[in-house]
Scaffold this motif. Structure first.
Motif, short mmCIF file in Angstrom:
data_model
loop_
_atom_site.label_atom_id
_atom_site.label_comp_id
_atom_site.label_asym_id
_atom_site.label_seq_id
_atom_site.Cartn_x
_atom_site.Cartn_y
_atom_site.Cartn_z
N VAL A 22 0.79 -1.23 0.00
CA VAL A 22 0.00 0.00 0.00
C VAL A 22 0.82 1.28 0.00
CG1 VAL A 22 -1.99 -1.08 1.09
CG2 VAL A 22 -0.22 -0.06 2.52
N ASN A 23 2.08 1.20 0.36
CA ASN A 23 2.90 2.41 0.44
C ASN A 23 3.72 2.65 -0.81
OD1 ASN A 23 2.16 3.21 3.14
ND2 ASN A 23 3.32 1.46 3.86
N LYS A 70 -6.01 6.23 0.51
CA LYS A 70 -6.20 5.95 1.93
C LYS A 70 -7.27 6.84 2.56
CE LYS A 70 -1.58 4.12 2.80
NZ LYS A 70 -0.38 4.15 3.67
N GLN A 71 -7.74 7.84 1.82
CA GLN A 71 -8.80 8.72 2.34
C GLN A 71 -10.19 8.19 2.00
OE1 GLN A 71 -7.68 11.14 4.30
NE2 GLN A 71 -5.66 10.34 3.74
N TYR A 75 -11.38 2.23 2.52
CA TYR A 75 -9.98 1.80 2.37
C TYR A 75 -9.61 0.69 3.35
CZ TYR A 75 -4.97 1.74 3.06
OH TYR A 75 -3.68 1.32 3.23
N GLU A 76 -9.90 0.89 4.62
CA GLU A 76 -9.53 -0.09 5.65
C GLU A 76 -10.21 -1.43 5.39
OE1 GLU A 76 -7.34 0.10 7.94
OE2 GLU A 76 -6.87 2.24 7.98
N THR A 79 -8.77 -3.11 2.17
CA THR A 79 -7.43 -3.63 2.44
C THR A 79 -7.51 -4.92 3.24
OG1 THR A 79 -6.51 -1.40 2.43
CG2 THR A 79 -5.18 -3.10 3.47
N GLU A 115 1.70 -0.93 8.20
CA GLU A 115 1.65 -0.37 6.85
C GLU A 115 2.70 0.72 6.67
OE1 GLU A 115 -2.34 0.82 5.98
OE2 GLU A 115 -3.08 -1.23 5.95
#
Length: 204
Positions: A22-23, A70-71, A75-76, A79, A115
């Motif tokens: 994700v990064n 991520k906004q 998203y959470e 993921t 993350e």
């Protein structure tokens, strides 16, 4: 399978890349190389995800990179679904499945769980169980490493050894227990049972 019911094969490949690492940002050619998708298929799925607000893009130099948004409100949840069904957790779970009966709990900790990892960082995996050895464990991890394209660093403890280290208040164990975790086998309740067992074994 749950993944097949929720996502097409192309979507699984794309989400499995973007929502596990994700990064990182990936440009189209990287996405095609890492997922095996053709240009038309990759661009179609990227457009859908972008229009839905699930990913964002930015131009860096001469290429456009894509990464998770991520906004976004889901998203959470997305993921978590990806990791559990065909991402990190699913791959590790499959690798450890033959050892399931001898393991109380297994989870990822450290930068990956937070993350904060880079693509070159190893996945830190802690396992607690009985009647299993490092030899058996290490024989099952190479396939997972190839699928995830990441090295896996396992820390395997027998139940008595983990209890002893916990009673001794060893810093590493206490830090790991206090940090965020991604469970591969078992869950928070199973880990609580392990921790409670250490207290019950303490001399009065």
């Amino acid at each position: 399978m749950i993944a097949s019911a929720l996502f097409t094969p192309a979507q699984q490949k794309l989400l499995g890349l973007l929502f596990v690492r994700v990064n990182e940002g990936f440009h189209l050619n990287e996405i095609m190389r890492l997922t095996g998708l053709g240009s038309a298929s990759a661009q179609r799925e990227l457009k859908r995800l972008h229009e839905a607000g699930l990913i964002v893009s930015e131009r860096i130099g001469n290429v456009r990179q894509f990464r998770p948004n991520k906004q976004n409100l889901v998203y959470e949840e997305l993921t978590s679904i990806v990791k559990k069904t065909f991402g990190l957790v699913s791959v590790l779970n499959s690798a450890l499945a033959p050892m399931r009966k001898s393991l109380n709990v297994a989870f990822v900790y450290g930068k990956t769980a937070k993350e904060q990892e880079a693509s070159s960082d190893a996945i830190e995996l802690l396992l607690i169980g009985e009647n299993t050895t490092y030899g058996e464990l290490l024989s099952r991890l190479p396939v997972a490493e190839r699928l995830l394209r990441r090295k896996i660093n396992p820390n395997l403890y027998s139940l008595p050894d983990f209890h002893r280290r916990l009673r001794e208040q060893q810093g590493f164990i206490l830090n790991v227990l206090s940090e965020r975790k991604i469970f591969v086998l078992g869950d928070e309740t199973d880990l609580d049972d392990v921790v409670r067992g250490a207290a019950e074994e303490s001399p009065s």
